[in-house]
Write an enzyme that holds these catalytic residues in place. Structure first.
Site, PDB file in Angstrom:
ATOM      1  CD  GLU A 108      -6.729   7.409   7.478  1.00  0.00           C
ATOM      2  OE1 GLU A 108      -6.556   7.638   8.693  1.00  0.00           O
ATOM      3  OE2 GLU A 108      -5.879   6.839   6.769  1.00  0.00           O
ATOM      4  CE  LYS A 116      -2.569   1.312   3.623  1.00  0.00           C
ATOM      5  NZ  LYS A 116      -2.091   2.719   3.864  1.00  0.00           N
TER       6      LYS A 116
END
Length: 278
Positions: A181, A112
Protein backbone atom coordinates in the site's frame (compact mmCIF):
# COMPACT_ATOMS: atom_id res chain seq x y z
CA UNK A 1 -14.01 -20.59 -6.00
CA UNK A 2 -10.40 -19.61 -6.62
CA UNK A 3 -7.86 -20.76 -4.04
CA UNK A 4 -4.34 -19.73 -3.07
CA UNK A 5 -3.06 -22.23 -5.66
CA UNK A 6 -5.06 -20.45 -8.35
CA UNK A 7 -3.63 -17.10 -7.29
CA UNK A 8 -0.09 -18.46 -7.60
CA UNK A 9 -0.91 -19.70 -11.11
CA UNK A 10 -2.37 -16.31 -12.01
CA UNK A 11 0.89 -14.65 -10.99
CA UNK A 12 2.92 -17.16 -12.99
CA UNK A 13 0.74 -16.62 -16.06
CA UNK A 14 0.65 -12.84 -15.73
CA UNK A 15 -3.10 -12.67 -15.13
CA UNK A 16 -3.94 -9.71 -12.85
CA UNK A 17 -5.79 -10.54 -9.62
CA UNK A 18 -8.79 -8.39 -8.71
CA UNK A 19 -9.55 -7.76 -5.05
CA UNK A 20 -12.25 -5.55 -3.56
CA UNK A 21 -13.37 -4.84 -0.03
CA UNK A 22 -16.86 -5.76 1.09
CA UNK A 23 -18.41 -5.37 4.51
CA UNK A 24 -21.95 -6.72 4.26
CA UNK A 25 -24.24 -9.08 2.35
CA UNK A 26 -25.26 -6.77 -0.53
CA UNK A 27 -21.77 -5.47 -1.28
CA UNK A 28 -20.35 -9.00 -1.21
CA UNK A 29 -23.14 -10.30 -3.44
CA UNK A 30 -22.49 -7.57 -6.01
CA UNK A 31 -18.73 -8.14 -5.88
CA UNK A 32 -19.23 -11.83 -6.58
CA UNK A 33 -21.66 -11.12 -9.41
CA UNK A 34 -18.99 -8.85 -10.93
CA UNK A 35 -16.55 -11.80 -10.74
CA UNK A 36 -14.03 -10.24 -8.36
CA UNK A 37 -11.28 -12.80 -7.67
CA UNK A 38 -10.90 -12.09 -3.98
CA UNK A 39 -12.82 -10.14 -1.32
CA UNK A 40 -11.17 -8.33 1.57
CA UNK A 41 -13.20 -7.70 4.70
CA UNK A 42 -10.95 -4.86 5.77
CA UNK A 43 -10.83 -3.15 9.12
CA UNK A 44 -11.38 -0.05 6.97
CA UNK A 45 -15.01 -0.84 7.78
CA UNK A 46 -14.34 1.14 10.93
CA UNK A 47 -14.22 4.33 8.88
CA UNK A 48 -16.46 3.69 5.87
CA UNK A 49 -19.20 1.73 7.67
CA UNK A 50 -18.97 2.47 11.40
CA UNK A 51 -17.92 6.11 11.17
CA UNK A 52 -14.72 5.95 13.22
CA UNK A 53 -11.79 8.27 12.48
CA UNK A 54 -9.40 5.34 12.05
CA UNK A 55 -9.25 1.55 12.04
CA UNK A 56 -7.99 1.42 15.64
CA UNK A 57 -11.39 1.02 17.42
CA UNK A 58 -12.39 -2.00 15.31
CA UNK A 59 -12.68 -5.22 17.33
CA UNK A 60 -12.45 -8.93 16.66
CA UNK A 61 -16.22 -9.11 17.17
CA UNK A 62 -16.71 -6.44 14.48
CA UNK A 63 -14.62 -8.42 12.01
CA UNK A 64 -16.47 -11.66 12.74
CA UNK A 65 -19.87 -9.98 12.43
CA UNK A 66 -19.12 -8.37 9.07
CA UNK A 67 -17.28 -11.36 7.61
CA UNK A 68 -20.24 -13.62 8.36
CA UNK A 69 -22.45 -11.27 6.35
CA UNK A 70 -19.93 -11.20 3.50
CA UNK A 71 -19.74 -15.00 3.43
CA UNK A 72 -23.51 -15.19 3.08
CA UNK A 73 -23.34 -12.82 0.12
CA UNK A 74 -20.30 -14.34 -1.62
CA UNK A 75 -20.29 -18.08 -1.06
CA UNK A 76 -18.06 -18.78 -4.07
CA UNK A 77 -15.37 -16.13 -3.56
CA UNK A 78 -12.11 -16.34 -1.60
CA UNK A 79 -12.44 -14.10 1.45
CA UNK A 80 -9.60 -12.48 3.39
CA UNK A 81 -10.36 -10.86 6.75
CA UNK A 82 -8.22 -8.32 8.58
CA UNK A 83 -7.06 -9.10 12.07
CA UNK A 84 -7.86 -5.80 13.79
CA UNK A 85 -5.61 -3.51 15.82
CA UNK A 86 -3.81 -5.24 18.72
CA UNK A 87 -5.50 -8.58 18.12
CA UNK A 88 -2.17 -10.10 17.04
CA UNK A 89 0.25 -7.94 19.05
CA UNK A 90 -0.40 -10.08 22.09
CA UNK A 91 0.95 -13.44 23.24
CA UNK A 92 1.11 -16.22 20.65
CA UNK A 93 -1.62 -18.04 22.54
CA UNK A 94 -3.97 -15.04 22.55
CA UNK A 95 -3.15 -14.33 18.90
CA UNK A 96 -4.13 -17.89 18.03
CA UNK A 97 -7.38 -17.57 20.00
CA UNK A 98 -8.29 -14.41 18.06
CA UNK A 99 -7.29 -15.93 14.72
CA UNK A 100 -9.17 -19.16 15.41
CA UNK A 101 -12.30 -17.24 16.38
CA UNK A 102 -12.29 -15.18 13.21
CA UNK A 103 -11.74 -18.18 10.94
CA UNK A 104 -14.10 -20.59 12.68
CA UNK A 105 -16.91 -18.17 13.50
CA UNK A 106 -16.86 -16.07 10.33
CA UNK A 107 -15.83 -18.50 7.61
CA UNK A 108 -12.90 -16.41 6.34
CA UNK A 109 -10.50 -18.30 4.08
CA UNK A 110 -7.44 -16.28 5.12
CA UNK A 111 -6.42 -13.56 7.55
CA UNK A 112 -4.46 -10.37 6.85
CA UNK A 113 -1.92 -8.83 9.21
CA UNK A 114 0.00 -5.58 8.86
CA UNK A 115 3.70 -4.91 9.22
CA UNK A 116 6.91 -6.87 9.68
CA UNK A 117 9.19 -7.03 12.74
CA UNK A 118 7.53 -9.22 15.35
CA UNK A 119 4.64 -9.79 12.93
CA UNK A 120 6.91 -12.08 10.88
CA UNK A 121 6.87 -14.64 13.69
CA UNK A 122 3.09 -14.25 13.89
CA UNK A 123 2.77 -15.06 10.18
CA UNK A 124 4.91 -18.17 10.69
CA UNK A 125 2.97 -19.18 13.81
CA UNK A 126 -0.42 -18.88 12.15
CA UNK A 127 0.54 -20.51 8.85
CA UNK A 128 2.19 -23.39 10.71
CA UNK A 129 -1.16 -23.95 12.41
CA UNK A 130 -2.87 -24.14 9.02
CA UNK A 131 -4.29 -20.62 8.84
CA UNK A 132 -3.49 -18.89 5.51
CA UNK A 133 -2.11 -15.38 6.02
CA UNK A 134 -1.88 -12.38 3.70
CA UNK A 135 0.85 -9.92 4.68
CA UNK A 136 0.55 -6.13 4.33
CA UNK A 137 3.51 -3.74 3.96
CA UNK A 138 4.06 -0.10 3.04
CA UNK A 139 1.43 2.18 4.49
CA UNK A 140 -0.14 0.16 7.28
CA UNK A 141 -3.26 2.01 8.52
CA UNK A 142 -3.15 0.46 11.99
CA UNK A 143 0.25 2.13 12.48
CA UNK A 144 -0.40 5.58 11.00
CA UNK A 145 0.49 7.20 14.31
CA UNK A 146 3.97 5.69 14.19
CA UNK A 147 4.35 6.32 10.46
CA UNK A 148 3.47 10.01 10.81
CA UNK A 149 0.16 9.87 8.99
CA UNK A 150 -1.08 8.56 5.67
CA UNK A 151 2.13 8.97 3.66
CA UNK A 152 3.84 7.10 0.85
CA UNK A 153 6.38 4.62 2.24
CA UNK A 154 9.72 3.53 0.77
CA UNK A 155 10.49 6.71 -1.14
CA UNK A 156 14.21 6.70 -0.29
CA UNK A 157 16.74 3.95 -0.91
CA UNK A 158 17.18 3.02 2.74
CA UNK A 159 13.50 2.56 3.54
CA UNK A 160 12.95 0.86 0.18
CA UNK A 161 15.64 -1.71 0.97
CA UNK A 162 13.94 -2.43 4.28
CA UNK A 163 10.61 -2.99 2.55
CA UNK A 164 12.25 -5.39 0.12
CA UNK A 165 13.77 -7.39 2.96
CA UNK A 166 10.51 -7.34 4.91
CA UNK A 167 8.64 -8.61 1.85
CA UNK A 168 11.05 -11.52 1.47
CA UNK A 169 10.71 -12.35 5.16
CA UNK A 170 6.92 -12.35 4.89
CA UNK A 171 7.12 -14.87 2.06
CA UNK A 172 9.64 -17.01 3.94
CA UNK A 173 7.32 -16.99 6.98
CA UNK A 174 4.57 -18.54 4.87
CA UNK A 175 2.40 -15.64 3.67
CA UNK A 176 0.24 -16.61 0.69
CA UNK A 177 0.12 -13.07 -0.73
CA UNK A 178 1.35 -9.56 0.04
CA UNK A 179 -0.58 -6.30 -0.03
CA UNK A 180 1.61 -3.31 -0.91
CA UNK A 181 0.00 0.00 0.00
CA UNK A 182 1.19 3.46 -1.00
CA UNK A 183 4.68 2.63 -2.20
CA UNK A 184 6.49 3.93 -5.31
CA UNK A 185 5.57 1.91 -8.40
CA UNK A 186 9.24 1.18 -9.14
CA UNK A 187 9.67 -0.40 -5.71
CA UNK A 188 6.43 -2.36 -6.01
CA UNK A 189 7.56 -3.72 -9.38
CA UNK A 190 10.91 -4.80 -7.95
CA UNK A 191 9.33 -6.51 -4.94
CA UNK A 192 6.82 -8.31 -7.17
CA UNK A 193 9.64 -9.75 -9.25
CA UNK A 194 11.53 -10.87 -6.15
CA UNK A 195 8.63 -12.86 -4.71
CA UNK A 196 6.91 -16.05 -5.83
CA UNK A 197 3.70 -15.13 -3.98
CA UNK A 198 1.29 -12.60 -5.52
CA UNK A 199 1.51 -8.92 -4.66
CA UNK A 200 -1.73 -6.97 -4.43
CA UNK A 201 -1.29 -3.23 -4.85
CA UNK A 202 -3.26 -0.29 -3.56
CA UNK A 203 -1.49 2.87 -4.59
CA UNK A 204 1.45 0.78 -5.82
CA UNK A 205 1.26 1.23 -9.59
CA UNK A 206 0.57 -1.24 -12.39
CA UNK A 207 3.49 -3.66 -12.08
CA UNK A 208 2.10 -5.72 -9.23
CA UNK A 209 0.19 -8.99 -9.52
CA UNK A 210 -3.19 -7.56 -8.59
CA UNK A 211 -5.12 -4.55 -7.37
CA UNK A 212 -7.40 -3.85 -4.42
CA UNK A 213 -9.69 -0.89 -3.77
CA UNK A 214 -12.20 -0.01 -1.09
CA UNK A 215 -15.77 -0.70 -2.27
CA UNK A 216 -17.09 2.67 -1.11
CA UNK A 217 -14.25 4.55 -2.81
CA UNK A 218 -14.72 2.74 -6.12
CA UNK A 219 -18.44 3.52 -6.38
CA UNK A 220 -18.36 6.90 -4.54
CA UNK A 221 -20.65 5.86 -1.73
CA UNK A 222 -20.57 7.78 1.54
CA UNK A 223 -17.06 9.17 1.03
CA UNK A 224 -16.22 12.87 0.98
CA UNK A 225 -12.74 12.51 -0.46
CA UNK A 226 -10.65 9.71 -1.88
CA UNK A 227 -6.88 9.13 -2.06
CA UNK A 228 -4.90 9.88 -5.22
CA UNK A 229 -4.64 6.19 -6.09
CA UNK A 230 -8.42 5.69 -6.29
CA UNK A 231 -10.35 5.70 -9.55
CA UNK A 232 -14.09 6.15 -9.08
CA UNK A 233 -15.96 4.13 -11.68
CA UNK A 234 -19.42 5.42 -10.81
CA UNK A 235 -21.14 7.69 -8.29
CA UNK A 236 -24.03 5.97 -6.59
CA UNK A 237 -23.96 8.59 -3.84
CA UNK A 238 -25.46 11.24 -6.12
CA UNK A 239 -28.25 8.88 -7.21
CA UNK A 240 -28.98 7.86 -3.63
CA UNK A 241 -29.25 11.46 -2.40
CA UNK A 242 -31.41 12.34 -5.41
CA UNK A 243 -33.76 9.44 -4.72
CA UNK A 244 -34.08 10.14 -1.00
CA UNK A 245 -34.68 13.85 -1.63
CA UNK A 246 -37.46 13.03 -4.07
CA UNK A 247 -39.03 10.69 -1.51
CA UNK A 248 -39.00 13.41 1.14
CA UNK A 249 -40.57 15.90 -1.27
CA UNK A 250 -43.31 13.51 -2.37
CA UNK A 251 -44.26 12.59 1.19
CA UNK A 252 -44.41 16.26 2.19
CA UNK A 253 -46.57 17.15 -0.83
CA UNK A 254 -48.83 14.11 -0.62
CA UNK A 255 -47.63 12.56 -3.88
CA UNK A 256 -46.54 9.39 -2.12
CA UNK A 257 -47.98 6.91 -1.53
CA UNK A 258 -50.36 6.67 -4.48
CA UNK A 259 -53.29 4.26 -4.61
CA UNK A 260 -51.16 1.72 -6.47
CA UNK A 261 -48.86 1.57 -3.44
CA UNK A 262 -51.77 0.88 -1.06
CA UNK A 263 -53.91 -2.10 -0.08
CA UNK A 264 -57.73 -2.17 -0.11
CA UNK A 265 -60.62 -3.98 1.58
CA UNK A 266 -63.68 -5.34 -0.15
CA UNK A 267 -66.67 -2.97 0.05
CA UNK A 268 -68.75 -5.42 2.11
CA UNK A 269 -65.94 -5.65 4.65
CA UNK A 270 -65.81 -1.87 4.88
CA UNK A 271 -69.59 -1.85 5.52
CA UNK A 272 -69.20 -4.47 8.23
CA UNK A 273 -66.41 -2.48 9.84
CA UNK A 274 -67.81 1.05 9.95
CA UNK A 275 -71.07 1.07 8.05
CA UNK A 276 -69.48 2.46 4.95
CA UNK A 277 -68.86 5.82 6.61
CA UNK A 278 -65.49 7.36 7.27
Amino acid sequence: MKTKTDFLKMKEQGEPITMLTAYDYPSAKLAEEAEVDMILVGDSLGMVVLGYDSTVPVTVEDMIHHTKAVRRGAKETFIVTDMPFMSYHVSPQDTMVNARRIVQESGAHALKVEGAGEVISTIHYLTSAGIPVVAHLGLTPQSVGVLGGYKVQGKDAESAKKLIEDAKRCEEAGAIALVLECVPMQLAKFISKQLTIPTIGIGAGQKVDGQVLVYHDLISYGVNRVPKFVKQYTSVQEEIVRGISQYVTEVKTGQFPEEKHSFTMKEEECLALYGGKQ
